[in-house]
Design an enzyme around this catalytic site. Structure first.
Site, PDB file in Angstrom:
ATOM      1  N   ASP A  13      33.369  35.734  31.509  1.00  0.00           N
ATOM      2  CA  ASP A  13      32.781  36.572  30.463  1.00  0.00           C
ATOM      3  C   ASP A  13      31.463  37.200  30.905  1.00  0.00           C
ATOM      4  O   ASP A  13      30.598  37.504  30.082  1.00  0.00           O
ATOM      5  CB  ASP A  13      32.577  35.775  29.159  1.00  0.00           C
ATOM      6  N   HIS A  43      39.318  40.353  28.997  1.00  0.00           N
ATOM      7  CA  HIS A  43      38.264  41.310  29.355  1.00  0.00           C
ATOM      8  C   HIS A  43      38.210  42.332  28.246  1.00  0.00           C
ATOM      9  O   HIS A  43      39.240  42.855  27.827  1.00  0.00           O
ATOM     10  CB  HIS A  43      38.605  42.076  30.633  1.00  0.00           C
TER      11      HIS A  43
END
Ligand code: GTP
Ligand code: IMP
Ligand code: MG
Length: 339
Positions: A13, A43
């Site tokens: 992340d 994503h």
């Protein structure tokens, strides 16, 4: 610089999705290939204020000129794959995408096990996407492969052959990794890790290229790292502090709260070394210094933000070629020519 790889340097992340999307639009690679684990990764990218989240396909789907490939090392969940083809239909993805015929398939039994097994779900805090159990079946040599699934037939290809041919012809190939260094099965905080190595070498192998074909490794580092699920996080902050700094986020795949913490220079340096990083992409600089929000010119950054970038370069030991200052693709400072 024909072959480059983007990997995460912390616990996932880091904003790899937006870095890859920026590079795809700016550099116009002819091939964008996804390596990494599988559908455990989420994503997200913002394009024109709209959020797109991808777990299976390459995050740089918005570069319409590129062929999009999923390497043999990546787990494929056909349900997620077809869902994303639908979700991204405005981008003509189905005409451009190829899956390696040797990818392992995530089946329902893998998802169920990942969500009900006390060790995986309870102790490790996995994403429940079925990745660990599916990789275990591959190691047991009883996994179903993409070539065994008739619905995937129109998309099957030899990704390794395509990528190597493109590199032979001097074409630009962008390779995306998933997760981050701290989640590597070998180098991460075992056992609180994912089911595979996540470093640049593993990502190269996922798409079928040897180490000699990689010209640049871009390590993505967040100014304030986050971690989802259990496991050590030495620079973790109190929740109230993380909240105050605007660091509390929710996972793309699981919706779980991300734990927030300070930048760990030692860890980032080690991560850069093992990944063989040639460049750092520093993200979320706007969270470090609000005055950095949306800035696209390095010289216009506030002094505090610039000092942080310089400290990262010095203490991590790798030049910072890209800086992200907000969630939109244009919120990027590209210093690649300057370094
Ligand atoms: P993983 O493979 O799961 O590790 O994904 P990732 O690295 O692509 O990151 P993910 O999309 O899960 O989370 C990053 C979040 O931060 C997304 O919502 C991005 O849109 C957002 N983001 C990316 N860069 C920046 C930035 O520089 N500033 C701010 N404020 N947000 C950003
Ligand atoms: P798994 O990959 O689903 O087996 O989960 C193992 C560990 O990796 C858990 O702590 C997850 O939260 C973490 N993890 C897996 N994928 C991601 C990701 O994309 N971002 C952040 N954490 C992840
Ligand atoms: Mg993510």
């Amino acid at each position: 610089m024909p072959g480059y790889i983007v990997v995460g340097g912390q616990w996932g992340d880091e904003g790899k999705g937006s870095v890859v999307a920026y590079l795809a639009m700016r550099d116009e690679p002819e091939i964008i290939a996804r390596g990494g684990v599988g559908t455990n990764a989420g994503h997200s990218v913002f394009i024109g204020g709209k959020k797109y989240a991808v777990r299976q396909l390459p995050t740089a789907f918005m570069q319409r000129k590129a062929r999009l490939l999923v390497g043999a090392g990546v787990l494929v969940d056909p349900e997620v794959f077809f869902h994303e083809l639908e979700h991204l239909k405005d981008f003509n993805v189905s005409e451009r995408v190829g899956i390696d015929y040797r990818c392992s398939i995530i089946e329902e039994k893998h998802r169920i096990l990942d969500r009900t097994n006390g060790h995986l779900h309870g102790e490790i805090g996995t994403t429940g996407s079925g990745c660990g159990p599916a990789n275990a079946d591959r190691v047991m040599r009883r996994a179903k492969l993409a070539r065994d699934v008739p619905e995937l037939e129109p998309y099957l290809t030899d990704v390794a052959a395509e990528v190597n041919e493109a590199l032979d012809e001097g074409k630009l190939v962008l390779v995306e990794g998933t997760q981050g260094f701290g989640l590597s099965l070998y180098y991460g905080t075992y056992p609180y890790v994912t089911s595979k190595d996540t470093t640049a070498s593993a990502v190269a192998s996922d798409v079928g290229i040897g180490p000699t074909r990689v010209d640049e490794v871009i390590l993505v580092l967040r100014s304030f790292p986050t971690r989802v699920g259990a496991g050590p996080f030495p620079t973790e902050m109190e929740e109230a502090e993380a909240e105050r700094l605007g660091l509390i986020e929710y996972g793309t795949v699981t919706g779980r709260k991300r734990r927030g913490g300070g930048f760990d220079f030692e860890f980032a340096r080690y991560s850069a070394r093992v990944n063989g990083a040639t460049m750092v992409a520093l993200t979320m600089l706007d969270l470090y210094d609000r005055g950095a929000f949306g800035v696209t010119d390095y010289d216009k950054l506030p002094a505090k933000a610039r000092e942080f970038v310089e400290e990262v370069e010095e203490r991590v030991g790798v030049p910072v070629g890209l800086i992200r200052t907000g969630p939109e693709l244009e919120h990027t400072i590209d210093r690649r020519e300057v370094i």
